[in-house]
Every structure is written in C-alpha cells, then in structure tokens.
Scaffold this motif. Structure first.
Motif, mmCIF file in Angstrom:
data_model
loop_
_atom_site.group_PDB
_atom_site.id
_atom_site.type_symbol
_atom_site.label_atom_id
_atom_site.label_comp_id
_atom_site.label_asym_id
_atom_site.label_seq_id
_atom_site.Cartn_x
_atom_site.Cartn_y
_atom_site.Cartn_z
ATOM 1 N N ASP A 166 15.357 26.427 74.274
ATOM 2 C CA ASP A 166 16.000 25.983 75.518
ATOM 3 C C ASP A 166 17.045 24.901 75.263
ATOM 4 N N ILE A 167 16.771 23.998 74.333
ATOM 5 C CA ILE A 167 17.680 22.884 74.070
ATOM 6 C C ILE A 167 18.905 23.326 73.285
ATOM 7 N N THR A 168 18.706 24.191 72.289
ATOM 8 C CA THR A 168 19.778 24.490 71.333
ATOM 9 C C THR A 168 20.455 25.841 71.536
ATOM 10 N N GLY A 169 19.814 26.751 72.276
ATOM 11 C CA GLY A 169 20.368 28.098 72.402
ATOM 12 C C GLY A 169 20.073 28.980 71.213
ATOM 13 N N CYS A 170 19.198 28.527 70.301
ATOM 14 C CA CYS A 170 18.814 29.360 69.168
ATOM 15 C C CYS A 170 17.832 30.434 69.634
ATOM 16 N N GLY A 171 17.426 31.294 68.718
ATOM 17 C CA GLY A 171 16.412 32.295 69.016
ATOM 18 C C GLY A 171 15.225 32.130 68.084
ATOM 19 N N ILE A 172 14.318 33.088 68.129
ATOM 20 C CA ILE A 172 13.088 33.004 67.346
ATOM 21 C C ILE A 172 12.981 34.182 66.386
ATOM 22 N N LEU A 173 12.648 33.887 65.152
ATOM 23 C CA LEU A 173 12.186 34.883 64.204
ATOM 24 C C LEU A 173 10.662 34.762 64.221
ATOM 25 N N LEU A 174 10.003 35.704 64.845
ATOM 26 C CA LEU A 174 8.549 35.626 64.958
ATOM 27 C C LEU A 174 7.912 36.298 63.748
ATOM 28 N N ASP A 175 7.313 35.490 62.891
ATOM 29 C CA ASP A 175 6.634 36.010 61.708
ATOM 30 C C ASP A 175 5.193 36.321 62.086
ATOM 31 N N ILE A 176 4.877 37.610 62.204
ATOM 32 C CA ILE A 176 3.546 38.035 62.626
ATOM 33 C C ILE A 176 2.507 37.714 61.559
ATOM 34 N N ASN A 177 2.885 37.808 60.294
ATOM 35 C CA ASN A 177 1.954 37.434 59.230
ATOM 36 C C ASN A 177 1.592 35.953 59.335
ATOM 37 N N ASN A 178 2.594 35.107 59.571
ATOM 38 C CA ASN A 178 2.326 33.677 59.749
ATOM 39 C C ASN A 178 1.410 33.428 60.940
ATOM 40 N N LEU A 179 1.660 34.142 62.023
ATOM 41 C CA LEU A 179 0.839 33.977 63.214
ATOM 42 C C LEU A 179 -0.600 34.418 62.945
ATOM 43 N N PHE A 180 -0.761 35.520 62.235
ATOM 44 C CA PHE A 180 -2.096 36.020 61.883
ATOM 45 C C PHE A 180 -2.827 35.013 60.993
ATOM 46 N N ILE A 181 -2.113 34.454 60.014
ATOM 47 C CA ILE A 181 -2.689 33.449 59.121
ATOM 48 C C ILE A 181 -3.086 32.202 59.898
ATOM 49 N N SER A 182 -2.202 31.727 60.777
ATOM 50 C CA SER A 182 -2.500 30.536 61.574
ATOM 51 C C SER A 182 -3.716 30.746 62.458
ATOM 52 N N ALA A 183 -3.828 31.947 63.040
ATOM 53 C CA ALA A 183 -4.981 32.255 63.888
ATOM 54 C C ALA A 183 -6.266 32.212 63.061
ATOM 55 N N ASN A 184 -6.228 32.773 61.859
ATOM 56 C CA ASN A 184 -7.412 32.767 60.998
ATOM 57 C C ASN A 184 -7.775 31.354 60.538
ATOM 58 N N ASN A 185 -6.755 30.584 60.140
ATOM 59 C CA ASN A 185 -7.012 29.282 59.522
ATOM 60 C C ASN A 185 -7.259 28.164 60.517
ATOM 61 N N THR A 186 -6.676 28.246 61.708
ATOM 62 C CA THR A 186 -6.780 27.124 62.654
ATOM 63 C C THR A 186 -7.398 27.511 63.992
ATOM 64 N N GLY A 187 -7.639 28.815 64.216
ATOM 65 C CA GLY A 187 -8.350 29.220 65.419
ATOM 66 C C GLY A 187 -7.502 29.409 66.658
ATOM 67 N N ILE A 188 -6.170 29.394 66.529
ATOM 68 C CA ILE A 188 -5.349 29.630 67.712
ATOM 69 C C ILE A 188 -5.465 31.092 68.145
ATOM 70 N N ASP A 189 -5.154 31.352 69.400
ATOM 71 C CA ASP A 189 -5.184 32.719 69.932
ATOM 72 C C ASP A 189 -3.796 33.331 69.764
ATOM 73 N N PRO A 190 -3.626 34.324 68.881
ATOM 74 C CA PRO A 190 -2.286 34.869 68.637
ATOM 75 C C PRO A 190 -1.701 35.570 69.851
ATOM 76 N N HIS A 191 -2.548 36.153 70.690
ATOM 77 C CA HIS A 191 -2.044 36.864 71.862
ATOM 78 C C HIS A 191 -1.539 35.878 72.923
ATOM 79 N N SER A 192 -2.217 34.752 73.074
ATOM 80 C CA SER A 192 -1.714 33.711 73.979
ATOM 81 C C SER A 192 -0.409 33.136 73.458
ATOM 82 N N TYR A 193 -0.308 33.007 72.135
ATOM 83 C CA TYR A 193 0.928 32.525 71.506
ATOM 84 C C TYR A 193 2.085 33.449 71.879
ATOM 85 N N ILE A 194 1.866 34.747 71.729
ATOM 86 C CA ILE A 194 2.910 35.725 72.050
ATOM 87 C C ILE A 194 3.291 35.650 73.522
#
Length: 280
Positions: A166-194
């Motif tokens: 919102d601030i910069t007008g950039c976009g997102i490269l969503l790394d699904i592997n990173n999200l899967f790893i983060s969910a496993n290692n830290t317990g976040i909900d990947p579907h809520s993230y999406i």
C-alpha cells in the motif's frame, strides 16, 4: 494498481548455466525462466551473453537476494548501479527481491536474516523498496521469508506485506514453499495468511523443495535442493483456487536434476494452472 509483471500466467523454471544448451529444445511456448541477479552482475563474458540471447526468446524474471530491503541501512549505491546495468541489458519481465536483512555497514552477511515485523520496520523497509524502485524505474515484487523461529511482532506477516504494498506500490512474490516452512516451524495458518493478501498484489509465485534440519527434529529448511513436496503442491492449488492463474516458478538451486526432469516438474505446475483456468 499498476502493472506488476509482464510474465504470462503460466509456469516457469529456474535457469542455471548448466541448462543453457537445453533451453531451445521442445519447449512450451508459455515457458519463462528466472535467474538470480547476483549471478550476472558482471561486465560482459559468455554467461551474460548467453542470458541476453535467451532473453530474446523467452520472458525472464530477475530475482535479487542481496539488496537487504529489510535491513537498517539504505541499499548500497554500488549494488543499485550494478542492478540498473543488468536490467539495461536484460529486458526483464519482472524484478523481485526478498524482504530480508542481508547486510549492514557495507558488510554482507551471506544469509537472509529475518526482518522485524514491526511498525518501525515498515517505515525503513518501505524507504528501501522505494529506493530500489526509483533506481530501476519500475515496481518490484517483494518475497515473504521462510521463518525458523517465532519472534514478537506487531502484526501478522501478511498484514506487514500488504502495508508495504500500500505504501510503495510494489507487489508480492508469494513463495509457497516459504509459507509452508513457516507454518511448520512457527505454527502460523497458511490459509489465513493467503486470505490476508490482496490477490491483485500477487505478481509471481514460487514453489520449491525443502529439507529437514539434521540437528533439530521437525524443523524444515528452505534448501531448494529437492522435488516439490506434496504439501507445497496442495497449498499451491489452494492459492490458485483463491487467486486464479498466476505465474508459478519451479525454483531449484542445489542438487540440480537434468533439464528434462525439472521441465517435467514445471509441466506439472502448468497442468495445475490449466485446471484452474477451466474452473475460473
């Protein structure tokens, strides 16, 4: 929102010098490739010449790992100048960079350190994103990290990413592997993230293989040295069902398979994109 990428909504694959001789053989017309910027910040030479030749036939995504967008310092002017020179030679369809801290006071750390998810770091990271975008004269995509520990944060990571968008007008490269790893290692909900991301802000998706840490039971490592896991494929399908077709990259950096084997994995991603197109 301005155009974030000129990549087709199809599957691409990492391009390593080992694959250069195989690039023009029996390939899908919708194929595209991605390279790491830091491997081509050179003055001439055969590797850069070959990349220039390939870029005249296929869309190229350039992915940076050394800008240290999430660090405490502005981006190195020397690094910016070398990136600008590269993009003047290669007609990149998109440029992306990690939200990470990889250096300070002209010292490169050799790793992608975690960026604090705080209100203060939104300001400093946004300044670095704007510095990079102004130098390159284009919007960039920012990649979510792979997390190995839970840190105290002011907000969910997805909210942090969207604030930067919102601030910069950039976009997102969503790394699904990173999200899967983060969910496993830290317990976040990947579907809520999406669900917390604006689909229109997602300009590219990465999938890759990972490994298990040999010393810490159950800890996943973003190693990019194996085939994409079943769990990552399932999360990719869930994402595409939410967003519709997007550019998807098969990312491979170690234990390189044959070009034909990586292309087969890429074709699996293309089949999934095609099935999403039929639904949409």
């Amino acid at each position: 929102m301005q155009t974030l990428t000129n990549l087709p909504a199809s599957a691409g694959m990492s391009l390593k010098p080992e694959y250069f001789d195989s690039v023009h053989t029996n390939l899908d017309a919708n194929l595209w490739f991605e390279v790491h910027a830091e491997n081509y910040l050179i003055q001439g030479g055969p590797r850069l010449e070959q990349l220039q030749e390939i870029s005249s036939h296929f869309p190229i995504s350039i992915h940076g790992v050394g800008a240290s967008l999430g660090g405490p310092d502005p981006i190195s002017q020397e690094h910016l100048s070398r990136l600008v020179s590269l993009l003047n030679l290669i007609p990149a369809a998109v440029f992306s960079e990690h939200i990470a801290w990889s250096g300070t006071q002209s010292n490169y750390l050799g790793n992608l350190m975690p960026t604090p998810i705080t209100k203060d770091s939104i300001d400093s990271t946004a300044k670095n994103i704007m510095q990079l975008q102004n130098a390159l004269q284009r919007p960039i995509l920012i990649e979510n990290p792979a997390n190995y520990l839970s840190f105290k944060s002011d907000m969910p990571e997805s909210e942090f990413m969207m604030s930067l968008v919102d601030i910069t007008g950039c976009g997102i490269l969503l790394d699904i592997n990173n999200l899967f790893i983060s969910a496993n290692n830290t317990g976040i909900d990947p579907h809520s993230y999406i669900q917390g991301l604006n689909s229109d802000a997602i300009g590219e998706i990465h999938i890759a293989g990972h490994s298990t840490d040999p010393n810490e039971q159950g800890l996943l490592i973003d190693s990019h040295d194996s085939d994409v896991s079943k769990g990552v494929w399932e999360l990719l399908e869930a994402l595409l069902s939410h967003t519709g077709p997007k550019p998807v990259l098969i990312e491979r950096d170690g234990n390189l398979p044959t070009f034909e084997a990586l292309l087969a994995e890429r074709n699996q991603a293309q089949h999934l994109i095609n099935s999403i197109k039929k639904i949409v």
